[in-house]
Design an enzyme around this catalytic site. Structure first.
Site: not given
Ligand code: NDP
Ligand code: 8X3
Length: 263
Positions: A197, A164, A195, A191-192, A41-42, A160, A94
């Site tokens: 997130f 998943k 980012t 896991g963790l 989106r950004r 959440y 992702n």
């Molecule tokens: P970030 O918040 O750093 O990145 C999330 C990304 O998702 C951003 O680029 C954001 O872009 C995009 N996003 C969110 N909502 C939308 C939307 N509606 N449309 C399009 N893009 C969207 O988090 P992560 O990189 O950590 O997360 C990426 C994936 O990894 C997720 O699915 C998360 O559940 C998963 N994950 C993360 C973990 C963690 O601990 N960080 C562990 C396990 C899994 P924008 O806002 O610009 O749209």
């Molecule tokens: C992200 C990992 O443990 O924060 O999916 O849910 S946790």
């Protein structure tokens, strides 16, 4: 590696490329010479990344402003791609988020909808727009970013984790849906990972987010991108179904080794 799948000049479509794991995947695929569709989106973030990666690696890049929750926008965006860009070889599905850390019955409706719409429906919208082309070409690879939250539930993460767990089911089912074709389906389940997130989860509260990764060494988004790249570069007859990865300091959802200064 001799039989590894070569990514040079292939089209890779990454959702959530503006941050974290998606952005790191973009860096990794760019270094292998793939051409990248960078969606989020950004738009200003993916535009900057697209320019930098094109310049650094001599690849073609296409920044795409995309909200995966908007099914029509997803289909229109894919439909509007030029024929060459439409031949997506690897989809890194992702984009996703956690919102809040509440009991299921106390989850705010906007958090419930935000997680379900993005993590489940958004994932399916993107699959629905891109996978038919892969099936038609009898070639392609969908790599979803799942989570340990798709295997274990933890307090405050019920909704959440439910999303998943759904990703896990979608991954298993999608492989069956494309059975008999050369399309590959993988899930990378971290896991963790440090980012944005947790900043998103806690609505911009960076201090609270920092505590999630305090006094331990979490995965970096590059660690996850490594796993994604490994899946994508296996020989064409090899389908990695799933990879579960955690940092050494994490042994289960909430079993985390924290080294505080007084311990
Ligand atoms: P970030 O918040 O750093 O990145 C999330 C990304 O998702 C951003 O680029 C954001 O872009 C995009 N996003 C969110 N909502 C939308 C939307 N509606 N449309 C399009 N893009 C969207 O988090 P992560 O990189 O950590 O997360 C990426 C994936 O990894 C997720 O699915 C998360 O559940 C998963 N994950 C993360 C973990 C963690 O601990 N960080 C562990 C396990 C899994 P924008 O806002 O610009 O749209
Ligand atoms: C992200 C990992 O443990 O924060 O999916 O849910 S946790």
């Amino acid at each position: 590696m001799e039989n590894s799948f070569r990514l040079k000049d292939r089209i890779v479509f990454i959702t959530g490329a503006s941050s974290g794991i998606g952005k790191s995947c973009a860096l990794s695929f760019a270094a292998r010479g793939a051409h990248l569709i960078l969606a989020a989106r950004r738009i200003e973030r993916v535009e900057t990344l697209a320019t930098e990666l094109a310049r650094a690696h001599g690849i073609q890049t296409l920044p795409l402003e995309l909200d995966v929750t908007n099914r029509k926008a997803v289909f229109d965006a894919v439909q509007d791609l030029s024929p060459e860009w439409r031949k997506v070889e690897v989809l890194v599905n992702n984009a996703g988020k956690a919102l809040g850390l509440d009991k299921s019955y106390e989850t705010k409706i906007e958090h419930l909808e935000g997680m379900m719409e993005t993590n489940v429906k958004g994932l399916v919208h993107v699959i629905s727009a891109i996978v038919p082309g892969m099936v038609e070409r009898n070639q392609g690879h969908v790599i979803q970013i799942g989570s340990t939250a798709g295997r274990w539930v933890y307090p405050g993460g019920t909704v959440y984790c439910a999303t998943k767990h759904a990703v896990r089911a979608l991954n298993e089912g999608l492989k069956m849906d494309v059975h008999g074709t050369n399309v590959r389906v993988s899930s990378v389940d971290p896991g963790l990972v440090e980012t944005e997130f947790s900043i998103v989860r806690f609505d911009g509260d960076a201090e609270r987010a920092d505590k999630v990764y305090a006094d331990m060494t979490p995965l970096s988004p590059h660690d996850v991108a490594d796993a994604v790249l490994w899946c994508a570069t296996r020989p064409p007859h090899v389908n990695i179904s799933e990879i579960l990865l955690m940092c050494t300091d994490q042994s289960h959802a909430t079993l985390i080794n924290r080294q505080t200064s007084d311990s």
